[in-house]
Scaffold this motif. Sequence first.
Motif, PDB file in Angstrom:
ATOM      1  N   ASP A  44      -7.667   2.843 -14.985  1.00 40.62           N
ATOM      2  CA  ASP A  44      -6.663   3.338 -15.932  1.00 40.62           C
ATOM      3  C   ASP A  44      -6.009   4.628 -15.471  1.00 40.62           C
ATOM      4  OD1 ASP A  44      -6.815   1.305 -17.697  1.00 40.62           O
ATOM      5  OD2 ASP A  44      -7.977   2.395 -19.214  1.00 40.62           O
ATOM      6  N   ASP A  45      -6.766   5.411 -14.688  1.00 45.45           N
ATOM      7  CA  ASP A  45      -6.233   6.725 -14.314  1.00 45.45           C
ATOM      8  C   ASP A  45      -5.797   6.782 -12.848  1.00 45.45           C
ATOM      9  OD1 ASP A  45      -8.694   6.515 -13.147  1.00 45.45           O
ATOM     10  OD2 ASP A  45      -9.468   8.414 -13.901  1.00 45.45           O
ATOM     11  N   ASP A  46      -5.502   5.622 -12.266  1.00 46.15           N
ATOM     12  CA  ASP A  46      -5.100   5.569 -10.856  1.00 46.15           C
ATOM     13  C   ASP A  46      -3.592   5.798 -10.720  1.00 46.15           C
ATOM     14  OD1 ASP A  46      -4.427   4.974  -8.248  1.00 46.15           O
ATOM     15  OD2 ASP A  46      -5.668   3.174  -8.134  1.00 46.15           O
ATOM     16  N   PRO A  47      -3.183   6.960 -10.155  1.00 47.53           N
ATOM     17  CA  PRO A  47      -1.747   7.235 -10.070  1.00 47.53           C
ATOM     18  C   PRO A  47      -1.039   6.393  -9.008  1.00 47.53           C
ATOM     19  CG  PRO A  47      -2.986   9.008  -9.061  1.00 47.53           C
ATOM     20  CD  PRO A  47      -4.002   8.052  -9.637  1.00 47.53           C
ATOM     21  N   ASP A  48      -1.809   5.672  -8.175  1.00 48.78           N
ATOM     22  CA  ASP A  48      -1.173   4.820  -7.159  1.00 48.78           C
ATOM     23  C   ASP A  48      -0.890   3.411  -7.675  1.00 48.78           C
ATOM     24  OD1 ASP A  48      -1.269   6.891  -5.300  1.00 48.78           O
ATOM     25  OD2 ASP A  48      -3.308   6.338  -4.681  1.00 48.78           O
ATOM     26  N   ALA A  49      -1.365   3.101  -8.864  1.00 47.09           N
ATOM     27  CA  ALA A  49      -1.212   1.745  -9.393  1.00 47.09           C
ATOM     28  C   ALA A  49       0.242   1.436  -9.750  1.00 47.09           C
ATOM     29  CB  ALA A  49      -2.096   1.554 -10.620  1.00 47.09           C
ATOM     30  N   VAL A  50       0.930   2.426 -10.295  1.00 47.53           N
ATOM     31  CA  VAL A  50       2.308   2.217 -10.736  1.00 47.53           C
ATOM     32  C   VAL A  50       3.222   2.495  -9.543  1.00 47.53           C
ATOM     33  CG1 VAL A  50       4.082   2.862 -12.393  1.00 47.53           C
ATOM     34  CG2 VAL A  50       1.667   2.934 -13.060  1.00 47.53           C
ATOM     35  N   VAL A  51       3.789   1.435  -8.999  1.00 48.12           N
ATOM     36  CA  VAL A  51       4.611   1.602  -7.794  1.00 48.12           C
ATOM     37  C   VAL A  51       6.069   1.784  -8.179  1.00 48.12           C
ATOM     38  CG1 VAL A  51       3.033   0.330  -6.315  1.00 48.12           C
ATOM     39  CG2 VAL A  51       4.854  -0.893  -7.505  1.00 48.12           C
ATOM     40  N   GLU A  52       6.786   2.474  -7.318  1.00 46.63           N
ATOM     41  CA  GLU A  52       8.207   2.676  -7.569  1.00 46.63           C
ATOM     42  C   GLU A  52       8.920   1.340  -7.501  1.00 46.63           C
ATOM     43  OE1 GLU A  52      10.335   5.763  -5.866  1.00 46.63           O
ATOM     44  OE2 GLU A  52       8.751   7.237  -6.140  1.00 46.63           O
ATOM     45  N   PRO A  53       9.820   1.088  -8.435  1.00 46.66           N
ATOM     46  CA  PRO A  53      10.548  -0.179  -8.390  1.00 46.66           C
ATOM     47  C   PRO A  53      11.460  -0.246  -7.173  1.00 46.66           C
ATOM     48  CG  PRO A  53      11.277   1.169 -10.250  1.00 46.66           C
ATOM     49  CD  PRO A  53      10.156   1.904  -9.585  1.00 46.66           C
ATOM     50  N   ASP A  54      11.689  -1.448  -6.725  1.00 47.60           N
ATOM     51  CA  ASP A  54      12.614  -1.697  -5.634  1.00 47.60           C
ATOM     52  C   ASP A  54      14.017  -1.308  -6.098  1.00 47.60           C
ATOM     53  OD1 ASP A  54      14.412  -2.811  -3.870  1.00 47.60           O
ATOM     54  OD2 ASP A  54      13.375  -4.727  -3.727  1.00 47.60           O
ATOM     55  N   MET A  73       9.063   0.382 -17.597  1.00 43.11           N
ATOM     56  CA  MET A  73       8.674   0.053 -18.969  1.00 43.11           C
ATOM     57  C   MET A  73       9.263  -1.297 -19.383  1.00 43.11           C
ATOM     58  SD  MET A  73       8.998   3.771 -20.850  1.00 43.11           S
ATOM     59  CE  MET A  73       8.779   3.140 -22.533  1.00 43.11           C
ATOM     60  N   GLU A  74      10.524  -1.550 -19.021  1.00 42.02           N
ATOM     61  CA  GLU A  74      11.170  -2.806 -19.401  1.00 42.02           C
ATOM     62  C   GLU A  74      10.479  -4.000 -18.755  1.00 42.02           C
ATOM     63  OE1 GLU A  74      15.323  -2.639 -18.399  1.00 42.02           O
ATOM     64  OE2 GLU A  74      15.705  -1.062 -19.867  1.00 42.02           O
ATOM     65  N   ASN A  75       9.928  -3.798 -17.565  1.00 45.55           N
ATOM     66  CA  ASN A  75       9.329  -4.895 -16.811  1.00 45.55           C
ATOM     67  C   ASN A  75       7.809  -4.833 -16.808  1.00 45.55           C
ATOM     68  OD1 ASN A  75      11.761  -6.301 -15.427  1.00 45.55           O
ATOM     69  ND2 ASN A  75      12.162  -4.116 -15.319  1.00 45.55           N
ATOM     70  N   TYR A  76       7.251  -4.170 -17.812  1.00 42.94           N
ATOM     71  CA  TYR A  76       5.810  -3.957 -17.884  1.00 42.94           C
ATOM     72  C   TYR A  76       5.063  -5.269 -18.078  1.00 42.94           C
ATOM     73  CZ  TYR A  76       1.288  -2.344 -19.634  1.00 42.94           C
ATOM     74  OH  TYR A  76      -0.044  -2.120 -19.815  1.00 42.94           O
ATOM     75  N   ASP A  77       4.018  -5.449 -17.291  1.00 40.69           N
ATOM     76  CA  ASP A  77       3.115  -6.582 -17.464  1.00 40.69           C
ATOM     77  C   ASP A  77       1.701  -6.056 -17.244  1.00 40.69           C
ATOM     78  OD1 ASP A  77       1.546  -8.818 -17.380  1.00 40.69           O
ATOM     79  OD2 ASP A  77       2.842  -9.937 -16.016  1.00 40.69           O
ATOM     80  N   GLU A  78       0.917  -6.087 -18.301  1.00 43.60           N
ATOM     81  CA  GLU A  78      -0.427  -5.508 -18.229  1.00 43.60           C
ATOM     82  C   GLU A  78      -1.236  -6.093 -17.075  1.00 43.60           C
ATOM     83  OE1 GLU A  78      -3.944  -4.356 -21.389  1.00 43.60           O
ATOM     84  OE2 GLU A  78      -2.161  -5.416 -22.088  1.00 43.60           O
ATOM     85  N   GLU A  79      -0.995  -7.356 -16.761  1.00 50.23           N
ATOM     86  CA  GLU A  79      -1.764  -8.011 -15.691  1.00 50.23           C
ATOM     87  C   GLU A  79      -1.519  -7.368 -14.326  1.00 50.23           C
ATOM     88  OE1 GLU A  79      -0.988 -12.191 -15.868  1.00 50.23           O
ATOM     89  OE2 GLU A  79      -1.922 -12.389 -17.838  1.00 50.23           O
ATOM     90  N   ASP A  80      -0.375  -6.736 -14.167  1.00 55.46           N
ATOM     91  CA  ASP A  80      -0.086  -6.069 -12.883  1.00 55.46           C
ATOM     92  C   ASP A  80      -1.098  -4.972 -12.580  1.00 55.46           C
ATOM     93  OD1 ASP A  80       2.136  -7.658 -12.697  1.00 55.46           O
ATOM     94  OD2 ASP A  80       3.557  -6.080 -13.221  1.00 55.46           O
ATOM     95  N   TYR A  81      -1.771  -4.471 -13.617  1.00 53.82           N
ATOM     96  CA  TYR A  81      -2.632  -3.302 -13.449  1.00 53.82           C
ATOM     97  C   TYR A  81      -4.117  -3.620 -13.639  1.00 53.82           C
ATOM     98  CZ  TYR A  81       1.991  -1.395 -13.774  1.00 53.82           C
ATOM     99  OH  TYR A  81       3.315  -1.159 -13.538  1.00 53.82           O
ATOM    100  N   GLU A  82      -4.446  -4.909 -13.747  1.00 53.42           N
ATOM    101  CA  GLU A  82      -5.838  -5.289 -14.007  1.00 53.42           C
ATOM    102  C   GLU A  82      -6.793  -4.822 -12.913  1.00 53.42           C
ATOM    103  OE1 GLU A  82      -5.747  -9.496 -14.613  1.00 53.42           O
ATOM    104  OE2 GLU A  82      -5.528  -9.284 -16.782  1.00 53.42           O
ATOM    105  N   ASP A  83      -6.314  -4.772 -11.678  1.00 52.30           N
ATOM    106  CA  ASP A  83      -7.200  -4.432 -10.558  1.00 52.30           C
ATOM    107  C   ASP A  83      -7.298  -2.934 -10.305  1.00 52.30           C
ATOM    108  OD1 ASP A  83      -7.548  -7.135 -10.226  1.00 52.30           O
ATOM    109  OD2 ASP A  83      -5.942  -7.309  -8.757  1.00 52.30           O
ATOM    110  N   PHE A  84      -6.666  -2.150 -11.154  1.00 48.86           N
ATOM    111  CA  PHE A  84      -6.651  -0.692 -10.960  1.00 48.86           C
ATOM    112  C   PHE A  84      -7.420   0.004 -12.074  1.00 48.86           C
ATOM    113  CE2 PHE A  84      -2.823  -2.220  -8.855  1.00 48.86           C
ATOM    114  CZ  PHE A  84      -2.855  -1.539  -7.656  1.00 48.86           C
TER     115      PHE A  84
END
Length: 110
Positions: free
Chosen positions: A89-99, A76-87
Amino acid sequence: MSNKKDHSNLKRVIVDFKKLTPEVLKLLVERYPDGYDDRNIISFRNAQGERIEAVEVLTEDTKYLVKISAKLEYTMENYDEEDYEDFDDDDPDAVVEPDPEAMGDMEDDD
């Protein structure tokens, strides 16, 4: 007529980090722009009797209870909407675990 909405008819969906979608993440960031705090956290027991802590976001028909974790906070702190433009809205693989190294000192509570 009261303008307080009745949320009792909403579907309740518990979401852990692995099932987080871009749509729900965006809702979280919009609802908690400065992050969530203790007042926002809901505690309950799941069907297995485990204590779950979550934050709530609502859509028209669903109440999402998103399990809180260091990963969620960091994402949430590092959220950038552009990171998800290619996914979707309901793709559970779009949000990757942080390093874990990027998360640094944040404690992992999984």
